[in-house]
Design a protein around this motif. Structure first.
Motif, PDB file in Angstrom:
ATOM      1  N   UNK A  20       0.826  -1.202   0.000  1.00 48.22           N
ATOM      2  CA  UNK A  20       0.000   0.000   0.000  1.00 48.22           C
ATOM      3  C   UNK A  20       0.863   1.256   0.000  1.00 48.22           C
ATOM      4  N   UNK A  21       1.938   1.240   0.780  1.00 48.66           N
ATOM      5  CA  UNK A  21       2.859   2.376   0.791  1.00 48.66           C
ATOM      6  C   UNK A  21       3.487   2.545  -0.585  1.00 48.66           C
ATOM      7  N   UNK A  26       3.885   5.464  -5.770  1.00 51.46           N
ATOM      8  CA  UNK A  26       3.620   5.514  -7.206  1.00 51.46           C
ATOM      9  C   UNK A  26       2.735   6.704  -7.551  1.00 51.46           C
ATOM     10  N   UNK A  27       1.682   6.890  -6.754  1.00 50.20           N
ATOM     11  CA  UNK A  27       0.792   8.018  -6.983  1.00 50.20           C
ATOM     12  C   UNK A  27       1.504   9.345  -6.757  1.00 50.20           C
ATOM     13  N   UNK A  37      -1.855   5.795 -16.683  1.00 45.69           N
ATOM     14  CA  UNK A  37      -1.422   4.472 -17.142  1.00 45.69           C
ATOM     15  C   UNK A  37      -1.145   3.543 -15.962  1.00 45.69           C
ATOM     16  N   UNK A  38      -0.518   4.064 -14.902  1.00 44.62           N
ATOM     17  CA  UNK A  38      -0.209   3.237 -13.746  1.00 44.62           C
ATOM     18  C   UNK A  38      -1.462   2.716 -13.061  1.00 44.62           C
ATOM     19  N   UNK A 127     -10.900   5.272 -11.282  1.00 41.23           N
ATOM     20  CA  UNK A 127     -11.250   6.614 -11.750  1.00 41.23           C
ATOM     21  C   UNK A 127     -11.184   7.625 -10.608  1.00 41.23           C
ATOM     22  N   UNK A 128     -11.729   7.249  -9.443  1.00 37.58           N
ATOM     23  CA  UNK A 128     -11.766   8.166  -8.310  1.00 37.58           C
ATOM     24  C   UNK A 128     -10.372   8.400  -7.720  1.00 37.58           C
ATOM     25  N   UNK A 129      -9.529   7.394  -7.730  1.00 41.24           N
ATOM     26  CA  UNK A 129      -8.168   7.568  -7.228  1.00 41.24           C
ATOM     27  C   UNK A 129      -7.423   8.650  -8.018  1.00 41.24           C
ATOM     28  N   UNK A 130      -7.531   8.590  -9.324  1.00 40.60           N
ATOM     29  CA  UNK A 130      -6.880   9.596 -10.154  1.00 40.60           C
ATOM     30  C   UNK A 130      -7.499  10.968  -9.893  1.00 40.60           C
TER      31      UNK A 130
END
Length: 272
Positions: A20-21, A26-27, A37-38, A127-130
């Motif tokens: 998770x970390x 990555x984000x 893309x990720x 979608x919501x994460x981005x």
């Protein structure tokens, strides 16, 4: 440490936290098309796991020598659909539905509704994460990840040390009420610390345990899906530690809760 002891899955829990970390990093490092893309790739892998657990068969023309690799077709459709939706917000809902609609006829009849609900949830989470990363920034994502990780860690240790009545024994025999409540308390304290530090508003004190509970429900939902499919892990993509859905179920529940809360209230700003 005995393999069958009450701490036998501690390594798995630590690995989950590390993964998770890693996702948070990555984000943090990704923006624009790289971020899209990720996340699309990650959700495609999760969709592949779902397709396998719901028995998707697919048209004969998509058969491969491996046979079991047929869900790859849906995984690719999911990744491409999510990537396209991120660039076309006006029609994103329709694009997100493409892999669900395409795979529905091939799913095992009893699991078609399950496939559709979980499939759309996977796409919506991506979608919501981005959206959250782009609109609210990295601190918000780190808070979200932090709530899930803290809730999971405190819930694990409290459940093993205190024990007591089971929270939902038919789905997760090891989870206890003591561990569940400890997760809520840990999330509340995390929100309180951020507020006292001047990094967020007081709303985060109350929102954090709500998000923690949603994460726990995400974990339960995936446990139900695996029991229905008769599998221990969603896949073996992470050797010795299951699949991506296993490591991402609580975050998915938390993200879906944030998405629904954003429909009725403004989300708080978090700044480090």
């Amino acid at each position: 440490m005995a393999a069958g002891g009450k701490w036998s899955d501690l390594t798995r829990r630590v690995t989950s936290a590390v993964i998770l970390i890693g996702i948070g990093v990555m984000l943090a490092l990704s923006t624009g098309l790289m971020l899209w893309a990720g996340v699309a790739l990650f959700m495609a892998l999760t969709f592949w796991e779902l397709a396998r657990m719901t028995g998707w068969k697919g048209p004969a023309r998509f058969e491969t020598p491996l046979g079991r690799s047929r869900p790859i077709v849906l995984a690719v459709a999911a990744g491409l659909s999510l990537f396209a939706a991120l660039g076309l917000p006006s029609v994103s809902a329709l694009i997100l539905l493409i892999p669900i609609i395409a795979g529905l006829p091939g799913a095992v009849p009893r699991d078609r509704l399950t496939y559709a609900v979980f499939g759309y949830a996977i796409m919506a989470v991506g979608f919501e994460l981005v959206h959250l990363r782009q609109e609210y920034g990295l601190p918000f994502i780190l808070w979200l990840m932090g709530v899930v990780i803290i809730s999971d860690i405190l819930g694990y240790f409290a459940g093993r040390m205190i024990g007591g009545p089971k929270f939902w024994p038919s789905l997760s025999p090891k989870k206890t009420w003591s561990g569940t409540v400890a997760g809520w308390v840990g999330a509340l304290i995390f929100g309180l610390i951020l507020w006292l530090s001047g990094l967020a508003g007081a709303a985060l004190i109350f929102l954090s345990p709500v998000v923690a509970f949603a994460g726990q429900m995400g974990d339960m939902a995936e446990s139900w899906l695996k029991r229905r499919a008769g599998v221990k892990d969603s896949s073996n993509l992470i050797p010795g530690h299951g699949g991506f859905m296993d490591r991402f179920d609580a975050v998915s529940g938390a993200v879906l809760a944030i998405m629904m809360l954003s429909w009725v209230m403004g989300l708080p700003q978090v700044g480090f």
